[in-house]
Design a protein around this motif. Structure first.
Motif, PDB file in Angstrom:
ATOM      1  N   LYS A   1       0.816  -1.220   0.000  1.00 48.49           N
ATOM      2  CA  LYS A   1       0.000   0.000   0.000  1.00 48.49           C
ATOM      3  C   LYS A   1       0.845   1.263   0.000  1.00 48.49           C
ATOM      4  O   LYS A   1       0.340   2.363  -0.305  1.00 48.49           O
ATOM      5  CB  LYS A   1      -0.928   0.004   1.206  1.00 48.49           C
ATOM      6  CG  LYS A   1      -0.219   0.042   2.554  1.00 48.49           C
ATOM      7  CD  LYS A   1      -1.195   0.011   3.713  1.00 48.49           C
ATOM      8  CE  LYS A   1      -0.480  -0.059   5.064  1.00 48.49           C
ATOM      9  NZ  LYS A   1       0.427   1.077   5.294  1.00 48.49           N
ATOM     10  N   ASP A   2       2.115   1.136   0.337  1.00 52.03           N
ATOM     11  CA  ASP A   2       2.990   2.299   0.434  1.00 52.03           C
ATOM     12  C   ASP A   2       3.887   2.491  -0.780  1.00 52.03           C
ATOM     13  O   ASP A   2       4.763   3.377  -0.766  1.00 52.03           O
ATOM     14  CB  ASP A   2       3.860   2.189   1.689  1.00 52.03           C
ATOM     15  CG  ASP A   2       3.047   2.227   2.971  1.00 52.03           C
ATOM     16  OD1 ASP A   2       2.031   2.955   2.996  1.00 52.03           O
ATOM     17  OD2 ASP A   2       3.405   1.530   3.927  1.00 52.03           O
ATOM     18  N   MET A   3       3.706   1.676  -1.828  1.00 58.45           N
ATOM     19  CA  MET A   3       4.499   1.844  -3.052  1.00 58.45           C
ATOM     20  C   MET A   3       3.569   1.621  -4.245  1.00 58.45           C
ATOM     21  O   MET A   3       3.399   0.500  -4.725  1.00 58.45           O
ATOM     22  CB  MET A   3       5.676   0.871  -3.083  1.00 58.45           C
ATOM     23  CG  MET A   3       6.655   1.129  -4.234  1.00 58.45           C
ATOM     24  SD  MET A   3       7.533   2.700  -4.084  1.00 58.45           S
ATOM     25  CE  MET A   3       8.671   2.329  -2.747  1.00 58.45           C
ATOM     26  N   ASP A   4       2.973   2.689  -4.717  1.00 58.44           N
ATOM     27  CA  ASP A   4       2.016   2.599  -5.813  1.00 58.44           C
ATOM     28  C   ASP A   4       2.668   1.974  -7.042  1.00 58.44           C
ATOM     29  O   ASP A   4       3.737   2.409  -7.482  1.00 58.44           O
ATOM     30  CB  ASP A   4       1.491   3.992  -6.177  1.00 58.44           C
ATOM     31  CG  ASP A   4       0.694   4.643  -5.053  1.00 58.44           C
ATOM     32  OD1 ASP A   4       0.364   3.931  -4.080  1.00 58.44           O
ATOM     33  OD2 ASP A   4       0.411   5.851  -5.169  1.00 58.44           O
ATOM     34  N   GLY A   5       2.017   0.949  -7.595  1.00 59.61           N
ATOM     35  CA  GLY A   5       2.493   0.327  -8.817  1.00 59.61           C
ATOM     36  C   GLY A   5       3.440  -0.827  -8.625  1.00 59.61           C
ATOM     37  O   GLY A   5       3.769  -1.515  -9.590  1.00 59.61           O
TER      38      GLY A   5
ATOM     39  N   GLY B   1      10.184  14.909 -10.620  1.00 58.72           N
ATOM     40  CA  GLY B   1      10.997  14.463  -9.501  1.00 58.72           C
ATOM     41  C   GLY B   1      10.680  13.078  -8.984  1.00 58.72           C
ATOM     42  O   GLY B   1      11.286  12.643  -7.997  1.00 58.72           O
ATOM     43  N   ASP B   2       9.726  12.379  -9.622  1.00 55.18           N
ATOM     44  CA  ASP B   2       9.506  10.991  -9.237  1.00 55.18           C
ATOM     45  C   ASP B   2      10.659  10.132  -9.745  1.00 55.18           C
ATOM     46  O   ASP B   2      11.473  10.569 -10.569  1.00 55.18           O
ATOM     47  CB  ASP B   2       8.165  10.499  -9.771  1.00 55.18           C
ATOM     48  CG  ASP B   2       6.992  11.101  -9.002  1.00 55.18           C
ATOM     49  OD1 ASP B   2       7.157  11.401  -7.805  1.00 55.18           O
ATOM     50  OD2 ASP B   2       5.916  11.279  -9.601  1.00 55.18           O
ATOM     51  N   VAL B   3      10.726   8.906  -9.266  1.00 58.31           N
ATOM     52  CA  VAL B   3      11.936   8.100  -9.446  1.00 58.31           C
ATOM     53  C   VAL B   3      11.730   7.060 -10.536  1.00 58.31           C
ATOM     54  O   VAL B   3      10.791   6.255 -10.477  1.00 58.31           O
ATOM     55  CB  VAL B   3      12.330   7.420  -8.124  1.00 58.31           C
ATOM     56  CG1 VAL B   3      13.708   6.782  -8.261  1.00 58.31           C
ATOM     57  CG2 VAL B   3      12.339   8.420  -6.973  1.00 58.31           C
TER      58      VAL B   3
ATOM     59  N   ARG C   1       8.191   9.820  -5.578  1.00 59.40           N
ATOM     60  CA  ARG C   1       9.389  10.260  -4.873  1.00 59.40           C
ATOM     61  C   ARG C   1       9.265  10.055  -3.360  1.00 59.40           C
ATOM     62  O   ARG C   1      10.161   9.502  -2.722  1.00 59.40           O
ATOM     63  CB  ARG C   1       9.634  11.745  -5.177  1.00 59.40           C
ATOM     64  CG  ARG C   1      10.921  12.300  -4.564  1.00 59.40           C
ATOM     65  CD  ARG C   1      11.067  13.791  -4.834  1.00 59.40           C
ATOM     66  NE  ARG C   1      12.377  14.289  -4.412  1.00 59.40           N
ATOM     67  CZ  ARG C   1      13.456  14.319  -5.160  1.00 59.40           C
ATOM     68  NH1 ARG C   1      13.411  13.867  -6.400  1.00 59.40           N
ATOM     69  NH2 ARG C   1      14.596  14.798  -4.691  1.00 59.40           N
ATOM     70  N   ASP C   2       8.145  10.502  -2.772  1.00 61.46           N
ATOM     71  CA  ASP C   2       7.996  10.398  -1.327  1.00 61.46           C
ATOM     72  C   ASP C   2       7.962   8.946  -0.879  1.00 61.46           C
ATOM     73  O   ASP C   2       8.476   8.595   0.192  1.00 61.46           O
ATOM     74  CB  ASP C   2       6.741  11.138  -0.864  1.00 61.46           C
ATOM     75  CG  ASP C   2       5.464  10.579  -1.460  1.00 61.46           C
ATOM     76  OD1 ASP C   2       5.467  10.161  -2.641  1.00 61.46           O
ATOM     77  OD2 ASP C   2       4.434  10.557  -0.755  1.00 61.46           O
ATOM     78  N   GLN C   3       7.390   8.067  -1.716  1.00 61.54           N
ATOM     79  CA  GLN C   3       7.289   6.661  -1.337  1.00 61.54           C
ATOM     80  C   GLN C   3       8.642   5.965  -1.408  1.00 61.54           C
ATOM     81  O   GLN C   3       8.979   5.144  -0.549  1.00 61.54           O
ATOM     82  CB  GLN C   3       6.250   5.965  -2.217  1.00 61.54           C
ATOM     83  CG  GLN C   3       4.841   6.469  -1.965  1.00 61.54           C
ATOM     84  CD  GLN C   3       3.795   5.771  -2.820  1.00 61.54           C
ATOM     85  OE1 GLN C   3       4.090   5.250  -3.904  1.00 61.54           O
ATOM     86  NE2 GLN C   3       2.554   5.765  -2.348  1.00 61.54           N
TER      87      GLN C   3
END
Length: 440
Positions: free
Chosen positions: A360-364, A383-385, A404-406
Protein backbone atom coordinates in the motif's frame (compact mmCIF):
# COMPACT_ATOMS: atom_id res chain seq x y z
CA UNK A 1 18.83 -3.30 10.93
CA UNK A 2 19.48 -6.28 8.76
CA UNK A 3 18.06 -7.66 5.65
CA UNK A 4 15.53 -10.28 5.19
CA UNK A 5 13.98 -11.20 2.30
CA UNK A 6 10.53 -12.32 2.81
CA UNK A 7 7.60 -11.14 0.80
CA UNK A 8 4.94 -10.08 3.32
CA UNK A 9 2.04 -10.38 0.93
CA UNK A 10 1.43 -10.57 -2.78
CA UNK A 11 -1.79 -9.68 -4.53
CA UNK A 12 -3.35 -11.69 -7.31
CA UNK A 13 -2.31 -9.02 -9.77
CA UNK A 14 1.30 -8.91 -8.60
CA UNK A 15 4.02 -9.85 -11.02
CA UNK A 16 6.02 -11.64 -8.38
CA UNK A 17 5.55 -14.92 -6.55
CA UNK A 18 5.60 -15.25 -2.78
CA UNK A 19 9.20 -15.97 -1.93
CA UNK A 20 12.27 -14.82 -0.07
CA UNK A 21 14.34 -11.81 -1.10
CA UNK A 22 16.99 -10.37 1.19
CA UNK A 23 17.27 -9.19 4.74
CA UNK A 24 17.01 -11.79 7.65
CA UNK A 25 15.67 -10.30 10.82
CA UNK A 26 14.01 -7.22 9.37
CA UNK A 27 10.51 -6.25 10.42
CA UNK A 28 7.65 -5.00 8.32
CA UNK A 29 7.48 -1.24 7.78
CA UNK A 30 5.25 0.45 10.32
CA UNK A 31 3.52 3.80 10.27
CA UNK A 32 5.26 6.39 12.43
CA UNK A 33 5.67 10.10 12.80
CA UNK A 34 7.87 11.97 10.37
CA UNK A 35 11.43 12.71 11.45
CA UNK A 36 13.75 15.42 10.18
CA UNK A 37 16.59 14.62 12.60
CA UNK A 38 20.15 14.78 11.22
CA UNK A 39 21.36 11.73 9.33
CA UNK A 40 25.03 11.37 10.24
CA UNK A 41 26.96 9.46 7.59
CA UNK A 42 30.69 9.44 6.86
CA UNK A 43 32.73 7.54 4.30
CA UNK A 44 36.50 7.07 4.11
CA UNK A 45 38.53 5.16 1.55
CA UNK A 46 42.16 4.27 0.97
CA UNK A 47 42.74 3.76 -2.74
CA UNK A 48 46.07 5.13 -3.89
CA UNK A 49 49.76 4.76 -3.16
CA UNK A 50 49.95 7.71 -0.75
CA UNK A 51 46.92 6.59 1.26
CA UNK A 52 48.15 3.02 1.55
CA UNK A 53 51.68 4.19 2.39
CA UNK A 54 50.31 6.12 5.37
CA UNK A 55 49.12 2.86 6.95
CA UNK A 56 51.16 0.10 8.56
CA UNK A 57 52.35 -2.69 6.26
CA UNK A 58 53.55 -6.04 7.54
CA UNK A 59 54.58 -8.37 4.74
CA UNK A 60 52.79 -6.32 2.08
CA UNK A 61 53.99 -3.67 -0.33
CA UNK A 62 52.37 -0.89 -2.30
CA UNK A 63 52.83 -1.64 -5.97
CA UNK A 64 53.14 0.96 -8.73
CA UNK A 65 49.64 2.13 -9.46
CA UNK A 66 48.73 2.03 -5.78
CA UNK A 67 47.70 -1.56 -5.12
CA UNK A 68 48.52 -3.60 -2.05
CA UNK A 69 50.22 -6.95 -2.69
CA UNK A 70 52.21 -9.50 -0.72
CA UNK A 71 55.87 -8.58 -0.49
CA UNK A 72 59.09 -9.29 1.36
CA UNK A 73 58.54 -10.31 4.93
CA UNK A 74 55.27 -12.10 4.32
CA UNK A 75 54.56 -14.54 7.10
CA UNK A 76 52.86 -17.92 7.09
CA UNK A 77 49.53 -18.99 8.50
CA UNK A 78 47.06 -21.82 8.13
CA UNK A 79 43.33 -21.70 7.46
CA UNK A 80 40.69 -24.39 7.50
CA UNK A 81 37.85 -23.51 5.15
CA UNK A 82 34.66 -24.19 7.18
CA UNK A 83 32.89 -25.21 3.97
CA UNK A 84 35.80 -27.20 2.55
CA UNK A 85 37.21 -30.66 3.14
CA UNK A 86 38.18 -30.01 6.76
CA UNK A 87 41.92 -29.87 6.10
CA UNK A 88 44.03 -26.88 7.08
CA UNK A 89 46.01 -25.26 4.26
CA UNK A 90 49.11 -23.10 4.58
CA UNK A 91 49.28 -19.58 3.18
CA UNK A 92 51.74 -16.76 2.78
CA UNK A 93 50.17 -13.79 4.51
CA UNK A 94 50.67 -10.08 5.09
CA UNK A 95 48.64 -7.31 6.69
CA UNK A 96 47.89 -3.67 5.95
CA UNK A 97 46.31 -1.54 8.71
CA UNK A 98 44.95 1.98 8.31
CA UNK A 99 46.45 4.71 10.52
CA UNK A 100 45.10 4.68 14.08
CA UNK A 101 43.48 8.12 14.13
CA UNK A 102 43.13 8.89 10.44
CA UNK A 103 39.38 8.46 10.35
CA UNK A 104 37.30 10.01 13.11
CA UNK A 105 33.76 10.49 11.74
CA UNK A 106 32.86 13.33 14.09
CA UNK A 107 29.92 11.53 15.69
CA UNK A 108 29.30 8.40 17.73
CA UNK A 109 29.08 5.67 15.10
CA UNK A 110 26.52 2.94 15.73
CA UNK A 111 26.96 1.03 12.44
CA UNK A 112 29.80 0.48 10.00
CA UNK A 113 30.13 -1.34 6.68
CA UNK A 114 33.47 -2.10 5.02
CA UNK A 115 33.93 -2.51 1.29
CA UNK A 116 36.89 -3.29 -0.92
CA UNK A 117 38.09 -3.79 -4.48
CA UNK A 118 40.56 -6.63 -5.01
CA UNK A 119 41.96 -8.92 -7.66
CA UNK A 120 42.22 -12.45 -6.23
CA UNK A 121 43.88 -14.99 -8.54
CA UNK A 122 42.94 -18.64 -8.01
CA UNK A 123 43.80 -19.79 -4.51
CA UNK A 124 44.30 -16.27 -3.11
CA UNK A 125 41.93 -14.36 -0.84
CA UNK A 126 41.67 -11.45 1.56
CA UNK A 127 40.18 -10.94 5.01
CA UNK A 128 38.92 -7.48 5.96
CA UNK A 129 38.75 -6.44 9.61
CA UNK A 130 37.24 -3.49 11.47
CA UNK A 131 37.66 -2.06 14.94
CA UNK A 132 36.40 1.09 16.64
CA UNK A 133 37.45 3.34 19.49
CA UNK A 134 34.69 3.42 22.08
CA UNK A 135 33.43 6.98 22.45
CA UNK A 136 34.78 8.81 25.46
CA UNK A 137 37.00 5.99 26.68
CA UNK A 138 39.97 5.88 24.32
CA UNK A 139 39.60 2.09 24.36
CA UNK A 140 39.64 0.14 21.11
CA UNK A 141 37.33 -2.79 20.47
CA UNK A 142 38.69 -6.09 19.25
CA UNK A 143 39.10 -6.67 15.53
CA UNK A 144 35.87 -7.89 13.92
CA UNK A 145 36.03 -9.81 10.65
CA UNK A 146 33.89 -8.11 8.01
CA UNK A 147 34.40 -10.73 5.33
CA UNK A 148 36.68 -13.31 3.74
CA UNK A 149 36.63 -12.62 0.05
CA UNK A 150 37.74 -14.35 -3.11
CA UNK A 151 36.29 -13.81 -6.55
CA UNK A 152 36.77 -17.44 -7.61
CA UNK A 153 34.99 -20.68 -6.83
CA UNK A 154 37.39 -23.25 -8.26
CA UNK A 155 37.60 -25.17 -5.02
CA UNK A 156 39.51 -28.04 -6.59
CA UNK A 157 42.24 -25.55 -7.59
CA UNK A 158 42.44 -24.09 -4.10
CA UNK A 159 39.87 -21.30 -3.87
CA UNK A 160 38.23 -20.91 -0.48
CA UNK A 161 34.48 -20.41 -0.03
CA UNK A 162 33.87 -16.65 0.34
CA UNK A 163 32.11 -16.01 3.59
CA UNK A 164 31.04 -13.65 6.32
CA UNK A 165 31.89 -14.73 9.86
CA UNK A 166 29.18 -15.44 12.46
CA UNK A 167 29.14 -15.32 16.27
CA UNK A 168 31.56 -12.44 16.83
CA UNK A 169 29.43 -10.55 19.34
CA UNK A 170 30.77 -9.18 22.63
CA UNK A 171 30.05 -6.29 24.99
CA UNK A 172 31.16 -3.76 22.35
CA UNK A 173 29.01 -4.95 19.44
CA UNK A 174 28.50 -7.63 16.82
CA UNK A 175 28.64 -8.21 13.07
CA UNK A 176 25.37 -8.83 11.22
CA UNK A 177 26.68 -10.43 8.01
CA UNK A 178 28.33 -7.32 6.54
CA UNK A 179 27.52 -4.66 9.15
CA UNK A 180 29.19 -3.88 12.46
CA UNK A 181 26.54 -2.86 15.00
CA UNK A 182 27.75 -1.17 18.18
CA UNK A 183 26.32 -2.26 21.50
CA UNK A 184 23.92 0.18 23.16
CA UNK A 185 25.76 3.05 24.87
CA UNK A 186 29.00 1.85 23.26
CA UNK A 187 29.18 3.78 19.99
CA UNK A 188 32.61 4.46 18.47
CA UNK A 189 34.18 7.75 17.42
CA UNK A 190 37.31 6.41 15.72
CA UNK A 191 37.65 3.54 13.25
CA UNK A 192 40.35 1.42 11.65
CA UNK A 193 40.40 -1.08 8.81
CA UNK A 194 42.74 -4.04 8.46
CA UNK A 195 43.28 -6.06 5.29
CA UNK A 196 45.02 -9.43 5.41
CA UNK A 197 46.25 -10.88 2.12
CA UNK A 198 46.63 -14.64 1.62
CA UNK A 199 48.24 -16.75 -1.11
CA UNK A 200 49.03 -20.50 -1.17
CA UNK A 201 52.36 -21.27 0.50
CA UNK A 202 55.07 -21.85 -2.05
CA UNK A 203 53.35 -19.89 -4.84
CA UNK A 204 54.28 -16.53 -6.32
CA UNK A 205 50.63 -15.50 -6.59
CA UNK A 206 49.25 -12.57 -4.62
CA UNK A 207 45.92 -10.84 -4.21
CA UNK A 208 46.02 -7.15 -5.15
CA UNK A 209 43.87 -4.66 -3.27
CA UNK A 210 43.06 -1.37 -4.98
CA UNK A 211 40.51 0.04 -2.53
CA UNK A 212 39.58 -0.40 1.12
CA UNK A 213 36.78 1.73 2.54
CA UNK A 214 34.48 2.11 5.50
CA UNK A 215 31.02 3.62 5.87
CA UNK A 216 30.03 4.83 9.34
CA UNK A 217 26.65 6.15 10.42
CA UNK A 218 24.46 7.40 13.24
CA UNK A 219 20.85 7.50 12.08
CA UNK A 220 17.61 8.72 13.69
CA UNK A 221 14.96 6.26 14.84
CA UNK A 222 12.08 7.84 12.90
CA UNK A 223 10.19 5.61 10.47
CA UNK A 224 9.16 8.42 8.15
CA UNK A 225 11.16 11.21 6.52
CA UNK A 226 10.16 14.47 4.83
CA UNK A 227 10.34 14.44 1.04
CA UNK A 228 13.47 16.11 -0.29
CA UNK A 229 13.32 18.91 -2.82
CA UNK A 230 13.75 17.99 -6.48
CA UNK A 231 16.95 19.72 -7.56
CA UNK A 232 17.48 18.49 -11.13
CA UNK A 233 14.56 20.43 -12.59
CA UNK A 234 14.36 18.17 -15.62
CA UNK A 235 13.89 14.52 -16.60
CA UNK A 236 16.92 12.28 -16.84
CA UNK A 237 16.45 8.62 -17.78
CA UNK A 238 19.71 6.66 -17.95
CA UNK A 239 17.88 3.82 -19.75
CA UNK A 240 19.63 1.17 -17.69
CA UNK A 241 19.27 -2.34 -19.17
CA UNK A 242 16.55 -4.31 -17.38
CA UNK A 243 16.93 -7.78 -15.89
CA UNK A 244 14.29 -9.78 -14.03
CA UNK A 245 15.13 -11.88 -11.00
CA UNK A 246 11.92 -13.90 -11.07
CA UNK A 247 12.48 -15.49 -14.46
CA UNK A 248 15.20 -17.37 -12.54
CA UNK A 249 12.79 -18.77 -9.98
CA UNK A 250 13.95 -22.26 -9.00
CA UNK A 251 17.32 -21.90 -10.73
CA UNK A 252 20.31 -23.03 -8.69
CA UNK A 253 18.58 -23.29 -5.29
CA UNK A 254 22.00 -23.86 -3.72
CA UNK A 255 22.51 -20.10 -4.19
CA UNK A 256 19.87 -18.72 -1.82
CA UNK A 257 16.89 -20.74 -3.09
CA UNK A 258 17.04 -19.46 -6.63
CA UNK A 259 16.23 -16.31 -8.55
CA UNK A 260 13.32 -15.15 -6.44
CA UNK A 261 15.94 -14.16 -3.82
CA UNK A 262 18.41 -12.60 -6.27
CA UNK A 263 17.39 -8.93 -6.17
CA UNK A 264 20.89 -7.83 -5.14
CA UNK A 265 22.96 -9.61 -7.83
CA UNK A 266 20.27 -8.81 -10.43
CA UNK A 267 20.44 -5.10 -9.56
CA UNK A 268 24.24 -5.20 -9.53
CA UNK A 269 24.14 -6.79 -13.00
CA UNK A 270 21.88 -4.03 -14.30
CA UNK A 271 24.30 -1.37 -13.06
CA UNK A 272 27.25 -3.19 -14.66
CA UNK A 273 25.48 -3.60 -18.01
CA UNK A 274 24.73 0.10 -18.01
CA UNK A 275 28.50 0.55 -18.28
CA UNK A 276 28.80 -2.21 -20.92
CA UNK A 277 30.59 -4.46 -18.42
CA UNK A 278 29.19 -7.75 -19.65
CA UNK A 279 29.80 -11.35 -18.65
CA UNK A 280 31.59 -13.22 -21.49
CA UNK A 281 29.40 -15.95 -22.98
CA UNK A 282 32.02 -18.58 -22.22
CA UNK A 283 31.76 -17.81 -18.51
CA UNK A 284 28.10 -18.84 -18.44
CA UNK A 285 28.46 -22.17 -20.29
CA UNK A 286 27.57 -23.96 -17.05
CA UNK A 287 24.15 -22.29 -16.76
CA UNK A 288 21.20 -24.58 -17.46
CA UNK A 289 18.71 -25.02 -19.03
CA UNK A 290 19.66 -23.93 -22.52
CA UNK A 291 18.69 -21.64 -24.13
CA UNK A 292 18.75 -19.56 -20.96
CA UNK A 293 17.39 -16.05 -20.54
CA UNK A 294 19.70 -13.81 -18.55
CA UNK A 295 22.48 -16.26 -17.59
CA UNK A 296 24.54 -13.30 -16.38
CA UNK A 297 22.18 -13.07 -13.38
CA UNK A 298 22.85 -16.72 -12.43
CA UNK A 299 26.55 -15.93 -12.80
CA UNK A 300 26.32 -12.91 -10.50
CA UNK A 301 24.39 -14.89 -7.87
CA UNK A 302 27.02 -17.63 -7.90
CA UNK A 303 29.86 -15.10 -7.63
CA UNK A 304 28.38 -13.01 -4.82
CA UNK A 305 27.13 -15.94 -2.75
CA UNK A 306 28.12 -15.82 0.93
CA UNK A 307 28.45 -19.38 2.22
CA UNK A 308 27.75 -18.57 5.86
CA UNK A 309 24.92 -16.10 5.26
CA UNK A 310 23.61 -18.52 2.61
CA UNK A 311 22.61 -15.68 0.36
CA UNK A 312 23.72 -13.49 -2.52
CA UNK A 313 22.74 -10.25 -0.80
CA UNK A 314 25.93 -9.46 1.13
CA UNK A 315 26.37 -5.76 0.40
CA UNK A 316 30.17 -5.75 0.47
CA UNK A 317 30.39 -8.86 -1.68
CA UNK A 318 28.21 -7.30 -4.38
CA UNK A 319 30.37 -4.19 -4.72
CA UNK A 320 33.55 -6.33 -4.64
CA UNK A 321 32.11 -8.50 -7.41
CA UNK A 322 31.31 -5.45 -9.55
CA UNK A 323 34.85 -4.13 -9.14
CA UNK A 324 36.24 -7.28 -10.80
CA UNK A 325 35.06 -5.99 -14.18
CA UNK A 326 37.39 -3.93 -16.36
CA UNK A 327 38.25 -0.58 -14.75
CA UNK A 328 35.21 -0.72 -12.46
CA UNK A 329 35.11 0.55 -8.90
CA UNK A 330 32.50 -0.13 -6.26
CA UNK A 331 31.72 0.78 -2.68
CA UNK A 332 28.92 0.75 -0.13
CA UNK A 333 27.65 3.99 1.37
CA UNK A 334 24.50 5.60 2.70
CA UNK A 335 22.87 8.61 1.07
CA UNK A 336 20.79 11.10 3.02
CA UNK A 337 18.12 11.88 0.42
CA UNK A 338 17.03 11.49 -3.19
CA UNK A 339 18.46 14.97 -3.74
CA UNK A 340 21.90 13.41 -3.17
CA UNK A 341 21.00 10.57 -5.54
CA UNK A 342 20.19 13.15 -8.23
CA UNK A 343 23.84 14.22 -8.27
CA UNK A 344 24.88 10.72 -9.33
CA UNK A 345 22.16 10.45 -11.97
CA UNK A 346 23.29 13.78 -13.40
CA UNK A 347 26.77 12.24 -13.82
CA UNK A 348 25.25 9.20 -15.54
CA UNK A 349 25.75 6.87 -12.56
CA UNK A 350 22.80 4.61 -11.63
CA UNK A 351 22.55 3.54 -7.99
CA UNK A 352 21.53 0.26 -6.37
CA UNK A 353 19.51 0.93 -3.21
CA UNK A 354 18.08 -1.20 -0.41
CA UNK A 355 14.38 -0.68 0.41
CA UNK A 356 11.53 -2.15 2.44
CA UNK A 357 7.81 -1.40 2.11
CA UNK A 358 4.20 -2.53 2.31
CA UNK A 359 2.34 -2.85 -0.98
CA UNK A 360 0.00 0.00 0.00
CA UNK A 361 2.99 2.30 0.43
CA UNK A 362 4.50 1.84 -3.05
CA UNK A 363 2.02 2.60 -5.81
CA UNK A 364 2.49 0.33 -8.82
CA UNK A 365 4.81 -2.19 -7.16
CA UNK A 366 2.18 -4.87 -6.54
CA UNK A 367 4.00 -6.52 -3.65
CA UNK A 368 5.28 -6.01 -0.11
CA UNK A 369 8.78 -6.82 1.08
CA UNK A 370 10.85 -6.72 4.25
CA UNK A 371 14.00 -6.26 2.19
CA UNK A 372 14.68 -5.68 -1.49
CA UNK A 373 17.12 -3.91 -3.81
CA UNK A 374 16.43 -2.07 -7.03
CA UNK A 375 18.17 0.44 -9.28
CA UNK A 376 17.57 4.18 -9.30
CA UNK A 377 17.90 4.83 -13.04
CA UNK A 378 16.66 8.41 -13.30
CA UNK A 379 14.03 10.98 -12.42
CA UNK A 380 10.93 12.29 -14.17
CA UNK A 381 10.42 15.99 -14.83
CA UNK A 382 8.31 16.10 -11.64
CA UNK A 383 11.00 14.46 -9.50
CA UNK A 384 9.51 10.99 -9.24
CA UNK A 385 11.94 8.10 -9.45
CA UNK A 386 12.63 6.02 -12.54
CA UNK A 387 13.41 2.60 -11.12
CA UNK A 388 14.63 -0.68 -12.57
CA UNK A 389 12.85 -3.11 -10.27
CA UNK A 390 14.03 -6.72 -10.72
CA UNK A 391 10.93 -8.13 -8.97
CA UNK A 392 9.19 -8.85 -12.29
CA UNK A 393 8.47 -11.76 -14.57
CA UNK A 394 9.99 -10.26 -17.71
CA UNK A 395 12.84 -7.89 -18.48
CA UNK A 396 10.63 -5.40 -20.33
CA UNK A 397 8.54 -4.99 -17.16
CA UNK A 398 11.55 -3.91 -15.10
CA UNK A 399 11.42 -0.12 -15.72
CA UNK A 400 8.93 1.57 -13.39
CA UNK A 401 8.16 5.04 -12.07
CA UNK A 402 7.60 5.19 -8.31
CA UNK A 403 6.53 8.23 -6.32
CA UNK A 404 9.39 10.26 -4.87
CA UNK A 405 8.00 10.40 -1.33
CA UNK A 406 7.29 6.66 -1.34
CA UNK A 407 10.77 5.68 -2.52
CA UNK A 408 12.42 7.98 0.00
CA UNK A 409 10.39 6.47 2.86
CA UNK A 410 11.02 2.89 1.69
CA UNK A 411 14.75 3.57 1.51
CA UNK A 412 15.96 6.00 4.18
CA UNK A 413 14.20 4.79 7.35
CA UNK A 414 14.52 1.08 6.61
CA UNK A 415 18.09 0.64 5.35
CA UNK A 416 19.44 4.03 6.32
CA UNK A 417 19.79 5.00 2.65
CA UNK A 418 22.05 2.02 1.89
CA UNK A 419 23.50 2.36 -1.61
CA UNK A 420 25.91 0.56 -3.95
CA UNK A 421 27.92 3.05 -6.01
CA UNK A 422 29.37 1.29 -9.09
CA UNK A 423 31.23 3.25 -11.76
CA UNK A 424 34.21 3.07 -14.16
CA UNK A 425 37.38 4.56 -12.71
CA UNK A 426 37.40 7.29 -15.38
CA UNK A 427 33.90 8.50 -14.47
CA UNK A 428 34.26 11.16 -11.79
CA UNK A 429 31.89 11.14 -8.86
CA UNK A 430 29.92 14.32 -8.09
CA UNK A 431 31.08 16.65 -5.31
CA UNK A 432 29.90 15.62 -1.86
CA UNK A 433 27.14 17.65 -0.26
CA UNK A 434 28.50 17.84 3.30
CA UNK A 435 32.16 18.75 3.69
CA UNK A 436 32.47 17.77 7.35
CA UNK A 437 30.66 14.43 6.90
CA UNK A 438 31.40 13.31 3.30
CA UNK A 439 29.50 10.14 2.41
CA UNK A 440 31.39 9.39 -0.81
Amino acid sequence: MRRNGTWLSVTATALVAATTLLWPGATAPAAAKESAEPRHVSYREWSDADAFAAGRSDGVQVQPGGRLALGDGAGETSYTDPFGDGNAKKYRTGTWTSPTHEHEPGFGTTEAVASWNADTPTGTWIEVGFRGQVTGSGRWTKWYTMGRWTSGDDFAAGDIHRTSVPSQGDDDGYVAVDTFVAAKKNDVDGVQLRVRLHAPAGSDATPKVSKASVLTSLLPDGKKVPTSDFTLGREIDLEVPGFSQNIHEGHYPEYDNGGEAWCSPTSTTMALYHWDRTVPAGDTDWVEPKPHQGPQVDYAARNTYDYDYEGAGNWSFNTAYAAEFDQMEGFVTRLRSLAEAERFIERGIPLVVSVSFDEKDMDGAGYSTTGHLFVIAGFTEDGDVIVNDPATREGDEVPRVYRRDQVENAWLPHSGGLTYVLHPSDVELPPTTTADEPNW
